[in-house]
Motif scaffolding. Structure first.
Motif, PDB file in Angstrom:
ATOM      1  N   VAL A  64     -17.120   2.901  17.301  1.00  0.00           N
ATOM      2  CA  VAL A  64     -16.002   2.959  16.146  1.00  0.00           C
ATOM      3  C   VAL A  64     -15.321   4.053  16.254  1.00  0.00           C
ATOM      4  N   LEU A  65     -16.041   5.157  15.901  1.00  0.00           N
ATOM      5  CA  LEU A  65     -15.374   6.532  15.914  1.00  0.00           C
ATOM      6  C   LEU A  65     -14.549   6.867  17.107  1.00  0.00           C
ATOM      7  N   SER A  66     -15.086   6.295  18.316  1.00  0.00           N
ATOM      8  CA  SER A  66     -14.403   6.798  19.464  1.00  0.00           C
ATOM      9  C   SER A  66     -13.024   5.646  19.743  1.00  0.00           C
ATOM     10  N   ASP A  67     -12.879   4.722  18.872  1.00  0.00           N
ATOM     11  CA  ASP A  67     -11.974   3.721  19.142  1.00  0.00           C
ATOM     12  C   ASP A  67     -10.993   3.813  18.215  1.00  0.00           C
ATOM     13  N   PRO A  68      -9.612   3.339  18.008  1.00  0.00           N
ATOM     14  CA  PRO A  68      -9.305   2.635  18.955  1.00  0.00           C
ATOM     15  C   PRO A  68      -8.053   3.343  20.031  1.00  0.00           C
ATOM     16  N   THR A  69      -8.085   4.655  19.883  1.00  0.00           N
ATOM     17  CA  THR A  69      -7.040   5.276  20.731  1.00  0.00           C
ATOM     18  C   THR A  69      -7.959   6.459  21.633  1.00  0.00           C
ATOM     19  N   VAL A  70      -6.883   6.475  22.719  1.00  0.00           N
ATOM     20  CA  VAL A  70      -7.395   7.321  23.926  1.00  0.00           C
ATOM     21  C   VAL A  70      -7.718   8.762  23.349  1.00  0.00           C
ATOM     22  N   ASN A  72      -9.057   9.442  20.338  1.00  0.00           N
ATOM     23  CA  ASN A  72     -10.307   9.377  19.965  1.00  0.00           C
ATOM     24  C   ASN A  72     -11.359   9.452  20.669  1.00  0.00           C
ATOM     25  N   ARG A  73     -11.081   8.705  21.965  1.00  0.00           N
ATOM     26  CA  ARG A  73     -12.138   8.709  22.849  1.00  0.00           C
ATOM     27  C   ARG A  73     -12.328   9.915  23.711  1.00  0.00           C
ATOM     28  N   ARG A  74     -11.221  10.493  23.779  1.00  0.00           N
ATOM     29  CA  ARG A  74     -11.324  11.862  24.367  1.00  0.00           C
ATOM     30  C   ARG A  74     -12.225  12.826  23.541  1.00  0.00           C
ATOM     31  N   PHE A  75     -11.739  12.840  22.034  1.00  0.00           N
ATOM     32  CA  PHE A  75     -12.320  13.810  21.275  1.00  0.00           C
ATOM     33  C   PHE A  75     -13.934  13.499  21.323  1.00  0.00           C
ATOM     34  N   ALA A  76     -14.209  12.206  21.077  1.00  0.00           N
ATOM     35  CA  ALA A  76     -15.858  11.735  21.178  1.00  0.00           C
ATOM     36  C   ALA A  76     -16.499  12.037  22.576  1.00  0.00           C
ATOM     37  N   CYS A  77     -15.655  11.844  23.438  1.00  0.00           N
ATOM     38  CA  CYS A  77     -16.216  12.356  24.855  1.00  0.00           C
ATOM     39  C   CYS A  77     -16.596  14.078  24.693  1.00  0.00           C
ATOM     40  N   ARG A  78     -15.679  14.712  24.375  1.00  0.00           N
ATOM     41  CA  ARG A  78     -15.769  16.080  24.452  1.00  0.00           C
ATOM     42  C   ARG A  78     -16.942  16.668  23.325  1.00  0.00           C
ATOM     43  N   SER A 104     -20.785   0.224  25.340  1.00  0.00           N
ATOM     44  CA  SER A 104     -19.718   1.116  25.996  1.00  0.00           C
ATOM     45  C   SER A 104     -18.902   1.808  25.243  1.00  0.00           C
ATOM     46  N   LEU A 105     -19.020   3.203  25.530  1.00  0.00           N
ATOM     47  CA  LEU A 105     -18.200   4.174  24.658  1.00  0.00           C
ATOM     48  C   LEU A 105     -16.864   4.158  25.451  1.00  0.00           C
ATOM     49  N   GLY A 106     -16.826   3.920  26.603  1.00  0.00           N
ATOM     50  CA  GLY A 106     -15.438   4.179  27.176  1.00  0.00           C
ATOM     51  C   GLY A 106     -15.446   5.317  28.199  1.00  0.00           C
ATOM     52  N   PHE A 107     -16.746   6.004  28.343  1.00  0.00           N
ATOM     53  CA  PHE A 107     -17.036   7.014  29.130  1.00  0.00           C
ATOM     54  C   PHE A 107     -18.448   7.392  29.389  1.00  0.00           C
ATOM     55  N   SER A 108     -18.923   8.043  30.422  1.00  0.00           N
ATOM     56  CA  SER A 108     -20.228   8.168  30.666  1.00  0.00           C
ATOM     57  C   SER A 108     -20.780   9.594  29.870  1.00  0.00           C
ATOM     58  N   ILE A 109     -21.908   9.668  29.584  1.00  0.00           N
ATOM     59  CA  ILE A 109     -22.341  11.036  29.132  1.00  0.00           C
ATOM     60  C   ILE A 109     -22.972  11.434  30.018  1.00  0.00           C
ATOM     61  N   ASP A 110     -22.251  12.494  30.822  1.00  0.00           N
ATOM     62  CA  ASP A 110     -22.743  13.110  32.016  1.00  0.00           C
ATOM     63  C   ASP A 110     -21.765  14.456  32.070  1.00  0.00           C
ATOM     64  N   PRO A 111     -22.657  15.382  32.490  1.00  0.00           N
ATOM     65  CA  PRO A 111     -22.009  16.860  32.635  1.00  0.00           C
ATOM     66  C   PRO A 111     -20.782  16.765  33.472  1.00  0.00           C
ATOM     67  N   THR A 113     -18.475  14.378  33.697  1.00  0.00           N
ATOM     68  CA  THR A 113     -17.396  13.342  33.086  1.00  0.00           C
ATOM     69  C   THR A 113     -16.213  14.385  32.816  1.00  0.00           C
ATOM     70  N   ASP A 114     -14.847  13.670  32.980  1.00  0.00           N
ATOM     71  CA  ASP A 114     -13.890  14.277  32.794  1.00  0.00           C
ATOM     72  C   ASP A 114     -13.163  13.690  31.309  1.00  0.00           C
ATOM     73  N   CYS A 115     -13.414  14.246  30.404  1.00  0.00           N
ATOM     74  CA  CYS A 115     -13.089  13.541  29.201  1.00  0.00           C
ATOM     75  C   CYS A 115     -11.431  13.594  29.000  1.00  0.00           C
ATOM     76  N   ASN A 116     -10.606  13.968  29.844  1.00  0.00           N
ATOM     77  CA  ASN A 116      -9.144  14.146  29.568  1.00  0.00           C
ATOM     78  C   ASN A 116      -8.647  12.719  30.264  1.00  0.00           C
ATOM     79  N   LEU A 117      -9.305  11.796  31.314  1.00  0.00           N
ATOM     80  CA  LEU A 117      -8.890  10.715  31.990  1.00  0.00           C
ATOM     81  C   LEU A 117      -8.704   9.401  30.831  1.00  0.00           C
TER      82      LEU A 117
END
Length: 117
Positions: A64-70, A72-78, A104-111, A113-117
């Motif tokens: 929920v925190l990583s949605d709904p904007t790109v 937010n998802r980038r911030f959560a990823c970083r 699905s968080l919209g990204f993988s938790i992996d070292p 992962t490029d959070c800027n995509l």
């Protein structure tokens, strides 16, 4: 008069930047607190989280925190990428949490992962 207006504008801008930085830190600390709900699994590999468990409920909150904007998802990823070093060598367990929780968080938790995509 012109230099006074410029000074006021600079003070307002610095205040805004400080407010945004503080909010970001609070949000990342909130995400870290949610992940800490899964501490037993990340540290010991058990018990496996399942949908509805406190750990998976925390993962759903991260979603929920990583949605709904790109952004937010980038911030959560970083933010979550910074946890990989915290939980190392148990980063693999951290990476498997969304899958166990069927989220699905919209990204993988992996070292890698490029959070800027």
């Amino acid at each position: 008069m012109g230099s006074q207006k410029l000074m006021i504008v600079l003070v307002v801008l610095l205040t805004c930047v400080t407010m945004v930085s503080s909010t970001t830190e609070i949000e990342c600390s909130s995400m870290t607190a949610l992940v800490s709900t899964c501490y037993a699994f990340i540290t010991y590999g058990s018990p496996d989280p399942s949908p509805g468990s406190p750990c998976c409920n925390a993962m759903a909150s991260l979603k929920v925190l990583s949605d709904p904007t790109v952004e937010n998802r980038r911030f959560a990823c970083r933010c979550l990428m910074s946890l990989i070093s915290t939980y190392n060598p148990n980063a693999y367990a951290l990476a498997t949490l969304p899958g166990f929780c069927q989220i699905s968080l919209g990204f993988s938790i992996d070292p890698n992962t490029d959070c800027n995509l």
